[in-house]
Write a protein that holds these residues in place. Structure first.
Motif, PDB file in Angstrom:
ATOM      1  N   THR A 260       0.805  -1.347  -0.162  1.00  0.00           N
ATOM      2  CA  THR A 260       0.018  -0.062  -0.123  1.00  0.00           C
ATOM      3  C   THR A 260       0.855   1.127   0.052  1.00  0.00           C
ATOM      4  O   THR A 260       1.774   1.273   0.893  1.00  0.00           O
ATOM      5  CB  THR A 260      -0.971   0.016   1.257  1.00  0.00           C
ATOM      6  OG1 THR A 260      -1.973  -0.881   1.269  1.00  0.00           O
ATOM      7  CG2 THR A 260      -1.778   1.295   1.219  1.00  0.00           C
ATOM      8  N   VAL A 261       0.666   1.952  -0.821  1.00  0.00           N
ATOM      9  CA  VAL A 261       1.312   3.550  -0.987  1.00  0.00           C
ATOM     10  C   VAL A 261       0.471   4.425  -0.069  1.00  0.00           C
ATOM     11  O   VAL A 261      -0.694   4.623  -0.216  1.00  0.00           O
ATOM     12  CB  VAL A 261       1.524   3.889  -2.423  1.00  0.00           C
ATOM     13  CG1 VAL A 261       2.105   5.361  -2.605  1.00  0.00           C
ATOM     14  CG2 VAL A 261       2.390   2.971  -3.027  1.00  0.00           C
ATOM     15  N   ARG A 262       1.059   5.017   0.962  1.00  0.00           N
ATOM     16  CA  ARG A 262       0.597   5.945   1.910  1.00  0.00           C
ATOM     17  C   ARG A 262       0.683   7.479   1.447  1.00  0.00           C
ATOM     18  O   ARG A 262       1.856   7.813   0.982  1.00  0.00           O
ATOM     19  CB  ARG A 262       1.038   5.765   3.212  1.00  0.00           C
ATOM     20  CG  ARG A 262       0.509   4.404   3.822  1.00  0.00           C
ATOM     21  CD  ARG A 262      -0.726   4.346   4.346  1.00  0.00           C
ATOM     22  NE  ARG A 262      -1.167   3.276   4.970  1.00  0.00           N
ATOM     23  CZ  ARG A 262      -2.345   3.034   5.377  1.00  0.00           C
ATOM     24  NH1 ARG A 262      -3.337   4.098   5.464  1.00  0.00           N
ATOM     25  NH2 ARG A 262      -2.691   1.908   5.950  1.00  0.00           N
ATOM     26  N   ILE A 263      -0.273   8.160   1.166  1.00  0.00           N
ATOM     27  CA  ILE A 263      -0.273   9.502   0.699  1.00  0.00           C
ATOM     28  C   ILE A 263      -0.707  10.493   2.198  1.00  0.00           C
ATOM     29  O   ILE A 263      -1.523  10.166   2.736  1.00  0.00           O
ATOM     30  CB  ILE A 263      -1.355   9.838  -0.192  1.00  0.00           C
ATOM     31  CG1 ILE A 263      -1.322   8.859  -1.465  1.00  0.00           C
ATOM     32  CG2 ILE A 263      -1.266  11.226  -0.627  1.00  0.00           C
ATOM     33  CD1 ILE A 263      -0.032   8.774  -2.038  1.00  0.00           C
TER      34      ILE A 263
ATOM     35  N   TRP B 288      -3.659  14.536   0.213  1.00  0.00           N
ATOM     36  CA  TRP B 288      -4.703  14.118  -0.261  1.00  0.00           C
ATOM     37  C   TRP B 288      -5.795  15.012  -0.012  1.00  0.00           C
ATOM     38  O   TRP B 288      -6.798  15.251  -0.889  1.00  0.00           O
ATOM     39  CB  TRP B 288      -5.093  13.130   0.892  1.00  0.00           C
ATOM     40  CG  TRP B 288      -6.490  12.616   1.115  1.00  0.00           C
ATOM     41  CD1 TRP B 288      -7.494  12.746   1.864  1.00  0.00           C
ATOM     42  CD2 TRP B 288      -7.307  12.158  -0.290  1.00  0.00           C
ATOM     43  NE1 TRP B 288      -8.669  12.592   1.649  1.00  0.00           N
ATOM     44  CE2 TRP B 288      -8.668  11.858   0.163  1.00  0.00           C
ATOM     45  CE3 TRP B 288      -7.062  11.648  -1.421  1.00  0.00           C
ATOM     46  CZ2 TRP B 288      -9.784  11.390  -0.591  1.00  0.00           C
ATOM     47  CZ3 TRP B 288      -8.105  10.947  -2.242  1.00  0.00           C
ATOM     48  CH2 TRP B 288      -9.305  11.003  -1.659  1.00  0.00           C
TER      49      TRP B 288
ATOM     50  N   TYR C 259       5.819   6.319  -9.501  1.00  0.00           N
ATOM     51  CA  TYR C 259       4.323   6.148  -9.743  1.00  0.00           C
ATOM     52  C   TYR C 259       3.436   7.679  -9.521  1.00  0.00           C
ATOM     53  O   TYR C 259       4.185   8.731  -9.394  1.00  0.00           O
ATOM     54  CB  TYR C 259       4.177   5.406  -8.324  1.00  0.00           C
ATOM     55  CG  TYR C 259       4.058   6.189  -7.092  1.00  0.00           C
ATOM     56  CD1 TYR C 259       3.118   7.124  -6.544  1.00  0.00           C
ATOM     57  CD2 TYR C 259       5.269   5.946  -6.129  1.00  0.00           C
ATOM     58  CE1 TYR C 259       3.619   7.488  -5.073  1.00  0.00           C
ATOM     59  CE2 TYR C 259       5.429   6.503  -4.904  1.00  0.00           C
ATOM     60  CZ  TYR C 259       4.486   7.424  -4.614  1.00  0.00           C
ATOM     61  OH  TYR C 259       4.692   7.912  -3.214  1.00  0.00           O
TER      62      TYR C 259
ATOM     63  N   ILE D 279      -0.793   8.888  -8.743  1.00  0.00           N
ATOM     64  CA  ILE D 279      -1.963   8.439  -8.018  1.00  0.00           C
ATOM     65  C   ILE D 279      -3.044   8.780  -8.909  1.00  0.00           C
ATOM     66  O   ILE D 279      -3.228   9.779  -9.491  1.00  0.00           O
ATOM     67  CB  ILE D 279      -2.097   9.919  -6.768  1.00  0.00           C
ATOM     68  CG1 ILE D 279      -0.992   9.190  -5.653  1.00  0.00           C
ATOM     69  CG2 ILE D 279      -3.588   9.143  -6.020  1.00  0.00           C
ATOM     70  CD1 ILE D 279      -0.886   7.728  -5.251  1.00  0.00           C
TER      71      ILE D 279
ATOM     72  N   THR E 124      -2.541   3.558  -7.120  1.00  0.00           N
ATOM     73  CA  THR E 124      -1.313   4.003  -7.324  1.00  0.00           C
ATOM     74  C   THR E 124      -0.969   3.273  -8.609  1.00  0.00           C
ATOM     75  O   THR E 124      -1.154   2.127  -8.757  1.00  0.00           O
ATOM     76  CB  THR E 124      -0.286   3.704  -6.356  1.00  0.00           C
ATOM     77  OG1 THR E 124      -0.678   4.248  -5.091  1.00  0.00           O
ATOM     78  CG2 THR E 124       1.181   4.254  -6.557  1.00  0.00           C
TER      79      THR E 124
ATOM     80  N   HIS F 268       2.226   2.169 -11.146  1.00  0.00           N
ATOM     81  CA  HIS F 268       3.647   2.390 -10.969  1.00  0.00           C
ATOM     82  C   HIS F 268       4.407   1.903 -12.514  1.00  0.00           C
ATOM     83  O   HIS F 268       3.798   1.444 -13.198  1.00  0.00           O
ATOM     84  CB  HIS F 268       4.273   1.091 -10.080  1.00  0.00           C
ATOM     85  CG  HIS F 268       3.978   1.102  -8.871  1.00  0.00           C
ATOM     86  ND1 HIS F 268       4.922   1.766  -7.790  1.00  0.00           N
ATOM     87  CD2 HIS F 268       2.762   0.893  -8.052  1.00  0.00           C
ATOM     88  CE1 HIS F 268       4.238   1.735  -6.449  1.00  0.00           C
ATOM     89  NE2 HIS F 268       2.867   1.234  -6.676  1.00  0.00           N
TER      90      HIS F 268
ATOM     91  N   SER G 134      -1.099  -0.493  -7.447  1.00  0.00           N
ATOM     92  CA  SER G 134      -1.090  -0.953  -6.036  1.00  0.00           C
ATOM     93  C   SER G 134      -1.977  -0.225  -5.348  1.00  0.00           C
ATOM     94  O   SER G 134      -2.632   0.921  -5.798  1.00  0.00           O
ATOM     95  CB  SER G 134       0.308  -0.724  -5.652  1.00  0.00           C
ATOM     96  OG  SER G 134       0.579   0.508  -5.410  1.00  0.00           O
ATOM     97  N   HIS G 135      -2.486  -0.707  -4.258  1.00  0.00           N
ATOM     98  CA  HIS G 135      -3.383  -0.037  -3.268  1.00  0.00           C
ATOM     99  C   HIS G 135      -2.860   1.158  -2.976  1.00  0.00           C
ATOM    100  O   HIS G 135      -1.675   1.429  -2.637  1.00  0.00           O
ATOM    101  CB  HIS G 135      -3.632  -1.234  -2.028  1.00  0.00           C
ATOM    102  CG  HIS G 135      -4.483  -0.769  -1.039  1.00  0.00           C
ATOM    103  ND1 HIS G 135      -4.599  -1.065   0.147  1.00  0.00           N
ATOM    104  CD2 HIS G 135      -5.928  -0.338  -1.477  1.00  0.00           C
ATOM    105  CE1 HIS G 135      -5.839  -0.883   0.610  1.00  0.00           C
ATOM    106  NE2 HIS G 135      -6.710  -0.275  -0.262  1.00  0.00           N
ATOM    107  N   SER G 136      -3.542   2.084  -2.610  1.00  0.00           N
ATOM    108  CA  SER G 136      -3.177   3.656  -2.004  1.00  0.00           C
ATOM    109  C   SER G 136      -4.282   3.868  -0.963  1.00  0.00           C
ATOM    110  O   SER G 136      -5.538   3.841  -1.072  1.00  0.00           O
ATOM    111  CB  SER G 136      -3.121   4.368  -3.063  1.00  0.00           C
ATOM    112  OG  SER G 136      -2.692   5.704  -2.828  1.00  0.00           O
TER     113      SER G 136
END
Length: 399
Positions: free
Chosen positions: A14-17, A22, A301, A303, A317, A319, A335-337
């Motif tokens: 998981t990519v955290r923003i 956000w 990557y 968003i 996300t 990539h 990927s999950h974000s």
């Protein structure tokens, strides 16, 4: 990396923003600053399909951002963004998968109502050219199944499968089609094999969304220089100054065709040759280069946020390792974000973040009424990481 059954490669993790990035992206989308009152070209005002701004037609929008040291920067807007099915397959919790699918159904029904057709939505056609050979054909099949589970008959078709009736209705196997989920990249519907779609839309006999009228007011890249917002980088037409000036500062820019898709014809200025830059058409868009963020595995990557008009549906996300977005290299894929420390995406839109952080059992503020609607989608949930029985109990308690 694995290839999703929905046509795109997937990546673990998981990519955290951060919360501020956000907030800026969400505020931009919800502000509607990207919805322009006039179309991109003067000729669009003469086209009866494009000349009027509509209360619907901004369905399955995709907003692509690079996260930079100066905050998020809008790279482009898409009116038929793919990959939402990947979001559902990446989501960590059952409730998140259910929620994303529910938001998709809700968006289709809302588009139909906004077009003035009431609650009589019976038949949907998901349409793209040469549809069975499209990379995201699997995604379209999933969307069709989701709609069928909600009692909306749905077909995945090529334009040639639809027939224009004498009354200007679109039909398939003698059934009238109420709604066309438009995946076609002939954004103004000018091609000969799309004229029956155009005729039915002009006669107000079908709802088409994403609608060409929305495209010319938002996603045509010529609009980038017309949108006034902090998240939108500087943009200009190539014709705005002599080519020699562009040559001298080309490393600071990215050059894009005004109506391109899937990164075709996009050139980074630090990679483009003088000969190629000299040959680009005058209506090419130059956008100030905003470098993408770098993931832990070294991939770049962006968003992507999916919406129906200003209503957010999901986020992922994307990539890549090439000069521009691609899905071919070993490190590319969706990927999950998630923003901040929240446990899942629904709480970002519906719930109380303070009560939800790191709580895998939360229902994310989703009402019992929404869960009742979602129960029909439950058979599609696969490969979940949470307790399936817990979610099943939630749903069965409503019956």
């Amino acid at each position: 990396k694995i290839m999703s059954e929905y046509g795109v490669p997937l990546k673990d993790g998981t990519v955290r923003i951060n919360d501020e990035d956000w907030r800026l992206m969400r505020d931009f989308i919800e502000s509607g600053a990207w919805k322009l009152s006039e179309p991109a070209l003067p000729d669009d005002c003469l086209d009866p399909l494009l000349q009027n701004s509509l209360p619907y037609g901004a369905f399955m929008m995709g907003f692509d951002f690079h996260i930079t040291n100066d905050g998020p920067k809008l790279i482009e807007i898409n009116t038929n963004a793919g990959g939402l099915a990947a979001v559902t397959s990446l989501a960590g919790y059952c409730i998140e998968k259910l929620y994303t699918m529910y938001k998709f159904v809700q968006a289709v029904e809302d588009e139909y109502k906004q077009a003035g057709f009431g609650d009589s939505l019976n038949v949907v056609a998901i349409v793209d050219d040469n549809v069975q050979n499209q990379k995201l054909y699997g995604e379209m099949l999933l969307f069709a199944e989701i709609l069928r589970l909600n009692n909306i008959e749905t077909y995945v078709l090529s334009p040639e499968d639809l027939v224009l009736s004498q009354e200007n209705y679109l039909t398939y196997q003698e059934q009238r089609v109420d709604f066309v989920y438009n995946r076609i990249t002939d954004f103004r519907l000018t091609a000969e094999n799309h004229q029956h779609l155009r005729a039915s839309a002009l006669a107000n006999k079908v709802v088409i969304s994403p609608h060409p009228s929305c495209y010319v007011r938002s996603a045509d890249k010529r609009n980038l220089e017309r949108i006034d917002h902090a998240v939108v980088p500087e943009s200009a037409l190539l014709s705005s100054k002599p080519r020699e000036e562009w040559m001298a500062e080309k490393k600071q820019w990215v050059f894009k065709p005004p109506d391109g898709a899937a990164s075709r014809g996009v050139y980074r200025g630090d990679k483009i040759s003088r000969k190629k830059l000299s040959s680009l058409p005058d209506d090419t868009i130059a956008q100030r280069f905003c470098p993408p963020a770098i993931a832990e595995d070294g991939s770049k990557y962006d968003i992507r946020i999916y919406t129906q008009n200003t209503n957010i549906i999901g986020m992922a996300t994307r990539h890549f390792t090439g000069q521009v977005m691609e899905m071919r290299s070993d490190k590319s894929g969706f990927s999950h974000s998630l923003p901040g420390d929240v446990c899942c995406f629904p709480v970002v839109l519906e719930g109380d973040i303070d009560d939800c952080i790191n709580n895998p059992n939360c229902q994310c503020g989703i009402s019992s009424n929404d869960l009742q609607i979602m129960k029909n989608i439950f058979p599609l949930i696969k490969g979940t990481e949470c307790c399936i029985e817990e979610v099943r109990t939630m749903i069965e308690s409503l019956q």
